[in-house]
Structure formats: structure tokens, C-alpha cells
Scaffold this motif. Sequence first.
Motif, PDB file in Angstrom:
ATOM      1  N   LEU A  92       0.849  -1.187   0.000  1.00 15.17           N
ATOM      2  CA  LEU A  92       0.000   0.000   0.000  1.00 15.17           C
ATOM      3  C   LEU A  92       0.886   1.240   0.000  1.00 15.17           C
ATOM      4  CD1 LEU A  92      -2.809  -0.914   2.561  1.00 15.17           C
ATOM      5  CD2 LEU A  92      -2.927  -0.893   0.071  1.00 15.17           C
ATOM      6  N   VAL A 109       3.580   2.639   5.501  1.00 21.74           N
ATOM      7  CA  VAL A 109       2.455   3.347   6.112  1.00 21.74           C
ATOM      8  C   VAL A 109       2.669   3.331   7.624  1.00 21.74           C
ATOM      9  CG1 VAL A 109      -0.043   3.340   6.435  1.00 21.74           C
ATOM     10  CG2 VAL A 109       0.927   2.680   4.217  1.00 21.74           C
ATOM     11  N   CYS A 111       1.405   2.771  10.682  1.00 21.98           N
ATOM     12  CA  CYS A 111       0.222   2.135  11.255  1.00 21.98           C
ATOM     13  C   CYS A 111       0.639   0.945  12.112  1.00 21.98           C
ATOM     14  CB  CYS A 111      -0.694   1.664  10.130  1.00 21.98           C
ATOM     15  SG  CYS A 111      -2.173   0.834  10.717  1.00 21.98           S
ATOM     16  N   TYR A 118      -5.353  -5.290   6.131  1.00 21.83           N
ATOM     17  CA  TYR A 118      -4.365  -4.758   5.190  1.00 21.83           C
ATOM     18  C   TYR A 118      -2.999  -4.531   5.819  1.00 21.83           C
ATOM     19  CZ  TYR A 118      -8.742  -3.823   2.785  1.00 21.83           C
ATOM     20  OH  TYR A 118      -9.977  -3.954   2.214  1.00 21.83           O
ATOM     21  N   CYS A 122       0.669  -2.825   4.432  1.00 21.04           N
ATOM     22  CA  CYS A 122       1.263  -1.579   4.929  1.00 21.04           C
ATOM     23  C   CYS A 122       2.729  -1.782   5.295  1.00 21.04           C
ATOM     24  CB  CYS A 122       0.500  -1.079   6.152  1.00 21.04           C
ATOM     25  SG  CYS A 122      -1.120  -0.399   5.772  1.00 21.04           S
ATOM     26  N   LYS A 123       3.068  -2.994   5.713  1.00 20.50           N
ATOM     27  CA  LYS A 123       4.440  -3.333   6.110  1.00 20.50           C
ATOM     28  C   LYS A 123       4.835  -4.646   5.412  1.00 20.50           C
ATOM     29  CE  LYS A 123       4.204  -0.729  10.192  1.00 20.50           C
ATOM     30  NZ  LYS A 123       4.330   0.637   9.968  1.00 20.50           N
ATOM     31  N   CYS A 144      -9.180   2.443   4.226  1.00 23.02           N
ATOM     32  CA  CYS A 144      -8.344   2.329   5.423  1.00 23.02           C
ATOM     33  C   CYS A 144      -9.176   2.722   6.648  1.00 23.02           C
ATOM     34  CB  CYS A 144      -7.127   3.247   5.302  1.00 23.02           C
ATOM     35  SG  CYS A 144      -6.164   3.399   6.811  1.00 23.02           S
ATOM     36  N   TYR A 148      -6.615   6.866   6.129  1.00 23.50           N
ATOM     37  CA  TYR A 148      -5.571   7.164   5.150  1.00 23.50           C
ATOM     38  C   TYR A 148      -6.078   6.870   3.740  1.00 23.50           C
ATOM     39  CZ  TYR A 148      -2.293   6.947   9.133  1.00 23.50           C
ATOM     40  OH  TYR A 148      -1.647   7.135  10.319  1.00 23.50           O
ATOM     41  N   LEU A 150      -5.184   5.229   0.677  1.00 29.92           N
ATOM     42  CA  LEU A 150      -4.174   4.245   0.275  1.00 29.92           C
ATOM     43  C   LEU A 150      -4.618   3.450  -0.946  1.00 29.92           C
ATOM     44  CD1 LEU A 150      -3.317   2.851   3.822  1.00 29.92           C
ATOM     45  CD2 LEU A 150      -2.028   4.545   2.503  1.00 29.92           C
ATOM     46  N   LYS A 152      -3.443  -0.017  -3.330  1.00 31.92           N
ATOM     47  CA  LYS A 152      -2.608  -1.217  -3.446  1.00 31.92           C
ATOM     48  C   LYS A 152      -1.943  -1.204  -4.810  1.00 31.92           C
ATOM     49  CE  LYS A 152      -4.113  -5.748  -3.756  1.00 31.92           C
ATOM     50  NZ  LYS A 152      -4.735  -6.976  -3.208  1.00 31.92           N
TER      51      LYS A 152
END
Length: 161
Positions: A92, A109, A111, A118, A122-123, A144, A148, A150, A152
Motif C-alpha cells: 500500500l 504506512v 500504522c 491490510y 502496509c508493512k 483504510c 488514510y 491508500l 494497493k
Amino acid sequence: MSSYIKEMMEMTENIIITLVPKAFARKGYKFVFEGKVSEECKECPLHNVCIKNLEVGRVYEIVNVRNKKHKCKVCGSEIVVVEVKEADIEALVKTSMAIEGAIISYSPVNCNEYSCPYFKLCKPLGVKPGDKYKIIRVLEKLKCSRGYSLTKVLLRRVRGF
């Protein structure tokens, strides 16, 4: 030169020869290289091909399986010569950065919502903050829970940029 030919040239430039256990030696198989090796492994004549070509923390995809096999002295199993490349990664990114063909400096991200469906996007595994990535494909905008904006995308790491 057509974009197809350019893409094929890029793919062959980034091929790495390595060894994997026979059970995993199939085209399309993906793995994260963790880099853990024993002292016995470091002394093996196959060490340079097996371990040294790979970068710790990266995700690799097997693109070809060769017919050459060896016996691993550490794990005792049969290992197979394979061709791998760094795998493209779904991740993302801020929607404002989600432009197909763009080269971005990846920033995860911010988060910590571990229960979010998700979170792994994000990581994502194999992606290191600050590395340069080309957005190969914009996949979809996601909702999100933290608000946010975001999207993909499919990322491919670029070097020498």
C-alpha cells in the motif's frame, strides 16, 4: 525497442543462481531469505552459490529449475540449482503516489493496527524503507480504517537510481 523486450531484458539481467531444498524447487515458489547459516555451511564449497548471492530480508521467486542437484551436508537433504529473481511485491502506498511507471522511494504506512486485514500490505515483507521501487501496476484503492488514502500497487525494486 518494445516494452515487452525491455521487460524481458530487465528480467534476465536480475536472475540469480542459488540452491533450494528439492521440496521447494518449483517455478513460482516464493521465499524470504533469512540469512541464517551454520559454521559448517560457511565452509561448504557451494556456499557462494547457495547463500552469498541472496540479500537478507528480500523475497525471491523461482523462475526456473535446473536439472543439477547436490546433497546438503547441513540439512542432509537434496538441494536443487534454481534461477530466482527478487519478487514483485504488493504494497500500500499513498494514493497520490500510485502512478503506474513511477519510481518512488518507499516509505511504509505509519500504522500499528495489527488486526487490520491490510496490515501486511502496509508493512510488506521484503520491502525496505528508502529503497527505490517502480510501480509496475496500480491494483486498487482500499478503504483504510484509520482514514488514510491508500492504494494497493505492485512494486519492483530498482537499483542504481
